[in-house]
Scaffold this active site. Structure first.
Site, PDB file in Angstrom:
ATOM      1  N   TYR A   2      -1.628  -0.475  11.286  1.00  0.00           N
ATOM      2  CA  TYR A   2      -1.870  -1.248   9.784  1.00  0.00           C
ATOM      3  C   TYR A   2      -0.615  -1.048   8.961  1.00  0.00           C
ATOM      4  CZ  TYR A   2      -3.425  -1.698   4.817  1.00  0.00           C
ATOM      5  OH  TYR A   2      -3.313  -1.750   3.580  1.00  0.00           O
TER       6      TYR A   2
ATOM      7  N   LYS B 113       2.119  -3.383   7.419  1.00  0.00           N
ATOM      8  CA  LYS B 113       2.457  -3.689   5.957  1.00  0.00           C
ATOM      9  C   LYS B 113       3.741  -3.457   5.572  1.00  0.00           C
ATOM     10  CE  LYS B 113      -0.052  -4.824   2.942  1.00  0.00           C
ATOM     11  NZ  LYS B 113      -0.617  -6.067   2.501  1.00  0.00           N
TER      12      LYS B 113
ATOM     13  N   THR C   1       0.861  -1.104   0.056  1.00  0.00           N
ATOM     14  CA  THR C   1       0.102   0.098   0.106  1.00  0.00           C
ATOM     15  C   THR C   1       0.735   1.337  -0.148  1.00  0.00           C
ATOM     16  OG1 THR C   1      -1.418   1.386   1.585  1.00  0.00           O
ATOM     17  CG2 THR C   1      -0.246  -0.437   2.490  1.00  0.00           C
ATOM     18  N   ASP C   2       0.246   2.303  -0.551  1.00  0.00           N
ATOM     19  CA  ASP C   2       1.010   3.600  -0.422  1.00  0.00           C
ATOM     20  C   ASP C   2       1.177   4.234   0.936  1.00  0.00           C
ATOM     21  OD1 ASP C   2      -1.680   4.631   0.134  1.00  0.00           O
ATOM     22  OD2 ASP C   2      -1.788   5.544  -1.747  1.00  0.00           O
ATOM     23  N   GLU C   3       0.453   3.645   2.024  1.00  0.00           N
ATOM     24  CA  GLU C   3       0.165   4.237   3.435  1.00  0.00           C
ATOM     25  C   GLU C   3       1.730   3.760   4.055  1.00  0.00           C
ATOM     26  OE1 GLU C   3      -3.091   3.515   5.611  1.00  0.00           O
ATOM     27  OE2 GLU C   3      -4.465   3.242   3.589  1.00  0.00           O
TER      28      GLU C   3
HETATM   29  P1  NAD Z   1     -10.008  -6.995   2.602  1.00  0.00           P
HETATM   30  O1  NAD Z   1      -9.932  -6.595   3.803  1.00  0.00           O
HETATM   31  O2  NAD Z   1     -11.258  -7.044   1.611  1.00  0.00           O
HETATM   32  O3  NAD Z   1      -9.642  -8.773   1.989  1.00  0.00           O
HETATM   33  C1  NAD Z   1      -8.576  -9.263   2.918  1.00  0.00           C
HETATM   34  C2  NAD Z   1      -8.703 -10.816   2.785  1.00  0.00           C
HETATM   35  O4  NAD Z   1      -7.834 -11.489   3.183  1.00  0.00           O
HETATM   36  C3  NAD Z   1     -10.082 -11.286   3.067  1.00  0.00           C
HETATM   37  O5  NAD Z   1     -10.687 -12.269   2.392  1.00  0.00           O
HETATM   38  C4  NAD Z   1      -9.467 -12.164   4.458  1.00  0.00           C
HETATM   39  O6  NAD Z   1     -10.313 -13.241   4.765  1.00  0.00           O
HETATM   40  C5  NAD Z   1      -8.134 -12.579   4.115  1.00  0.00           C
HETATM   41  N1  NAD Z   1      -7.298 -12.762   4.984  1.00  0.00           N
HETATM   42  C6  NAD Z   1      -7.061 -12.122   6.222  1.00  0.00           C
HETATM   43  N2  NAD Z   1      -6.325 -12.685   7.125  1.00  0.00           N
HETATM   44  C7  NAD Z   1      -5.724 -13.728   6.545  1.00  0.00           C
HETATM   45  C8  NAD Z   1      -5.152 -14.649   6.840  1.00  0.00           C
HETATM   46  N3  NAD Z   1      -4.207 -14.856   7.916  1.00  0.00           N
HETATM   47  N4  NAD Z   1      -4.896 -15.898   6.100  1.00  0.00           N
HETATM   48  C9  NAD Z   1      -5.408 -15.936   4.846  1.00  0.00           C
HETATM   49  N5  NAD Z   1      -6.492 -15.120   4.445  1.00  0.00           N
HETATM   50  C10 NAD Z   1      -6.524 -13.915   5.355  1.00  0.00           C
HETATM   51  O7  NAD Z   1      -8.643  -6.407   1.740  1.00  0.00           O
HETATM   52  P2  NAD Z   1      -8.532  -5.751   0.256  1.00  0.00           P
HETATM   53  O8  NAD Z   1      -9.003  -4.214   0.560  1.00  0.00           O
HETATM   54  O9  NAD Z   1      -9.197  -6.686  -0.756  1.00  0.00           O
HETATM   55  O10 NAD Z   1      -6.933  -5.508   0.182  1.00  0.00           O
HETATM   56  C11 NAD Z   1      -6.102  -6.618  -0.115  1.00  0.00           C
HETATM   57  C12 NAD Z   1      -4.900  -6.516  -0.169  1.00  0.00           C
HETATM   58  O11 NAD Z   1      -4.325  -5.198  -0.945  1.00  0.00           O
HETATM   59  C13 NAD Z   1      -4.278  -6.243   1.390  1.00  0.00           C
HETATM   60  O12 NAD Z   1      -2.937  -6.779   1.372  1.00  0.00           O
HETATM   61  C14 NAD Z   1      -4.291  -4.580   1.235  1.00  0.00           C
HETATM   62  O13 NAD Z   1      -3.112  -4.399   2.214  1.00  0.00           O
HETATM   63  C15 NAD Z   1      -3.886  -4.001  -0.074  1.00  0.00           C
HETATM   64  N6  NAD Z   1      -4.158  -2.744  -0.244  1.00  0.00           N
HETATM   65  C16 NAD Z   1      -5.496  -2.152  -0.073  1.00  0.00           C
HETATM   66  C17 NAD Z   1      -5.802  -1.323  -0.566  1.00  0.00           C
HETATM   67  C18 NAD Z   1      -7.453  -0.800  -0.392  1.00  0.00           C
HETATM   68  O14 NAD Z   1      -7.853   0.444  -0.723  1.00  0.00           O
HETATM   69  N7  NAD Z   1      -8.323  -1.531  -0.058  1.00  0.00           N
HETATM   70  C19 NAD Z   1      -4.942  -0.337  -1.020  1.00  0.00           C
HETATM   71  C20 NAD Z   1      -3.566  -0.660  -1.283  1.00  0.00           C
HETATM   72  C21 NAD Z   1      -3.290  -2.132  -0.921  1.00  0.00           C
HETATM   73  P1  TYD Z   2     -10.170   4.491   4.645  1.00  0.00           P
HETATM   74  O1  TYD Z   2     -11.018   4.190   3.648  1.00  0.00           O
HETATM   75  O2  TYD Z   2     -10.176   4.025   6.016  1.00  0.00           O
HETATM   76  O3  TYD Z   2      -8.697   4.381   4.153  1.00  0.00           O
HETATM   77  P2  TYD Z   2      -7.279   4.963   4.641  1.00  0.00           P
HETATM   78  O4  TYD Z   2      -6.503   3.543   4.765  1.00  0.00           O
HETATM   79  O5  TYD Z   2      -6.496   5.716   3.597  1.00  0.00           O
HETATM   80  O6  TYD Z   2      -7.363   5.269   5.980  1.00  0.00           O
HETATM   81  O7  TYD Z   2     -10.218   6.170   4.907  1.00  0.00           O
HETATM   82  C1  TYD Z   2     -10.148   7.057   3.706  1.00  0.00           C
HETATM   83  C2  TYD Z   2     -10.366   8.428   4.205  1.00  0.00           C
HETATM   84  O8  TYD Z   2     -11.377   8.604   4.708  1.00  0.00           O
HETATM   85  C3  TYD Z   2      -9.169   8.578   5.499  1.00  0.00           C
HETATM   86  O9  TYD Z   2      -8.925   9.940   5.356  1.00  0.00           O
HETATM   87  C4  TYD Z   2     -10.353   8.560   6.641  1.00  0.00           C
HETATM   88  C5  TYD Z   2     -11.327   9.066   6.148  1.00  0.00           C
HETATM   89  N1  TYD Z   2     -12.767   8.497   6.768  1.00  0.00           N
HETATM   90  C6  TYD Z   2     -13.539   9.227   7.678  1.00  0.00           C
HETATM   91  O10 TYD Z   2     -13.312  10.399   7.444  1.00  0.00           O
HETATM   92  N2  TYD Z   2     -14.630   8.699   8.150  1.00  0.00           N
HETATM   93  C7  TYD Z   2     -14.743   7.331   8.392  1.00  0.00           C
HETATM   94  O11 TYD Z   2     -15.682   6.745   8.856  1.00  0.00           O
HETATM   95  C8  TYD Z   2     -13.728   6.311   7.634  1.00  0.00           C
HETATM   96  C9  TYD Z   2     -13.963   4.806   7.542  1.00  0.00           C
HETATM   97  C10 TYD Z   2     -12.880   7.153   6.878  1.00  0.00           C
END
Ligand code: NAD
Ligand code: TYD
Length: 329
Positions: free
Chosen positions: A142, A146, A116-118
């Site tokens: 988090y 990561k 993630t960019d975070e």
């Molecule tokens: P999500 O929370 O929707 O899904 C996570 C999945 O991982 C779920 O199906 C969960 O059951 C599974 N999981 C959790 N712990 C596990 C374990 N110990 N063993 C096996 N499976 C497990 O997540 P997402 O939003 O789809 O994100 C997927 C990946 O992308 C993550 O690694 C996250 O850090 C990364 N990512 C997400 C975003 C975003 O905005 N959602 C952005 C950048 C990177």
């Molecule tokens: P989020 O979806 O949790 O992603 P990030 O990992 O970037 O924090 O949140 C996106 C942005 O929205 C972040 O600046 C936090 C804000 N946010 C709120 O203002 N209210 C909320 O209830 C949530 C979940 C996020």
């Protein structure tokens, strides 16, 4: 190609499984089915499924048998939950990654780490977007977990010569995102006439990346990326309050639902990454947040209440009360 997709029942992982399966690739999913994992996300998608934990070497050995590559989406992913309890994040995002890397190392296969960019932490409003060599300065449990996963990947490349690489994606949006994250939470609350809890002043900035563009990026890196390389995957940068106003427009909800509530501790103000390196490798994003991307996403949640209504009951309600009851009064 036979690919192990961990976390394939989650938001982005399930879209990636769908993408590969449609191309005729053989996909094996290993997923622990935490609160965020949902078998319904893979309905109608050709794949083999194993329920199990990436931190369990036996589960990994069974699911990864005979695969050519591992793409690791499995993670605990929500910043607010990491603030409530970081331990699970370390176990999955750091230890789980190391267990997968061990498998890749011993079997001579590729490991792509979805990060993630975070991990770069937040940057000043006037700062240039982060390139891949920017220092890691994670702010939340988090992003710290990561970062720990990323550091393991780079250590395995250097120490053991493992064929591993990393993508660092921006905030991703689209269908099937668990409604704890900002966009699906606000969209579904808006449909239900529930309050929209904006943390602090709402002036934070995020880059928004459509889930299909994110999956395309990961595929380009998987197929063409170099061992030990890191690839940023950016989106379109918007201030949170601008996004809230767009959601009100698209859902027709009342602005009176918006509440500015107590801020998230350690809340990052701005993320921004430079994706030139991945574009040079062949990635061309196709979705625009403003013209189509957000609107289609709102429509998907409007038309798929049967997907999110069951989620927003039971355990979700307990989480919601813990996170928002005091904030909303
Ligand atoms: P999500 O929370 O929707 O899904 C996570 C999945 O991982 C779920 O199906 C969960 O059951 C599974 N999981 C959790 N712990 C596990 C374990 N110990 N063993 C096996 N499976 C497990 O997540 P997402 O939003 O789809 O994100 C997927 C990946 O992308 C993550 O690694 C996250 O850090 C990364 N990512 C997400 C975003 C975003 O905005 N959602 C952005 C950048 C990177
Ligand atoms: P989020 O979806 O949790 O992603 P990030 O990992 O970037 O924090 O949140 C996106 C942005 O929205 C972040 O600046 C936090 C804000 N946010 C709120 O203002 N209210 C909320 O209830 C949530 C979940 C996020």
């Amino acid at each position: 190609m036979r690919v192990l997709v961990t976390g394939g029942a989650g938001f982005i992982g399930s879209q990636f499984v769908r993408r590969l399966a449609l191309q005729g690739e053989r996909v094996v999913v290993l997923d622990k089915l935490t609160y965020a994992g949902n078998r319904a996300n893979l309905e109608g998608v050709d794949h083999e499924f194993f329920e199990g934990d990436i931190a369990d070497p036996a589960a990994v050995a069974q699911a990864a048998d005979g695969v050519d590559a591992i793409v690791n989406f499995a993670a605990e992913t929500h910043v607010d939950r990491s603030i409530m309890g970081p331990a699970e994040f370390i176990l999955t995002d750091v230890l789980g990654t190391q267990v997968l890397l061990d498998h890749a190392r011993h079997h001579g296969i590729r490991h792509l780490q979805v990060s993630t960019d975070e991990v770069y932490g937040d940057i000043d409003l006037d700062a240039a977007p982060c390139t891949e060599d920017a220092p890691l300065r994670p702010s939340s449990p988090y992003s710290a977990s990561k970062s720990g996963g990323d550091q393991q990947v780079l250590a395995y490349v250097r120490t053991y010569g493992t064929d591993a690489l990393i993508t660092r994606g921006a905030n991703t949006y689209g269908p099937r995102q668990y409604p704890e994250k900002f966009l699906p939470l606000f969209i579904t609350n808006a449909f239900d006439g529930e309050r929209l809890p904006v943390y602090g002043d709402g002036r934070q900035r995020r880059e928004w990346l459509h889930v299909e563009d994110h999956c395309a990026a990961i595929e380009v890196a998987l197929r063409n990326g170099g061992t030990g390389e890191v690839y940023n995957v950016g989106g379109q940068e918007r201030e949170n309050m601008d996004v809230v106003r767009r959601i009100l427009d698209l859902t027709g909800a009342s602005p009176d639902l918006v509440r500015h509530v107590a801020d998230r501790p350690g809340h990052d103000r701005r993320y921004s990454v430079d994706s030139t390196k991945l574009r040079d490798l062949g990635w061309t994003p196709g979705r625009s947040f403003d013209t189509g991307g957000l609107e289609e996403t709102v429509e998907w949640y409007r038309e798929h209440r049967e997907w999110w209504e069951p989620i927003k009951s039971g355990d979700y309600k307990r989480y919601y009360a813990q996170q928002y009851a005091a904030r909303l009064g």
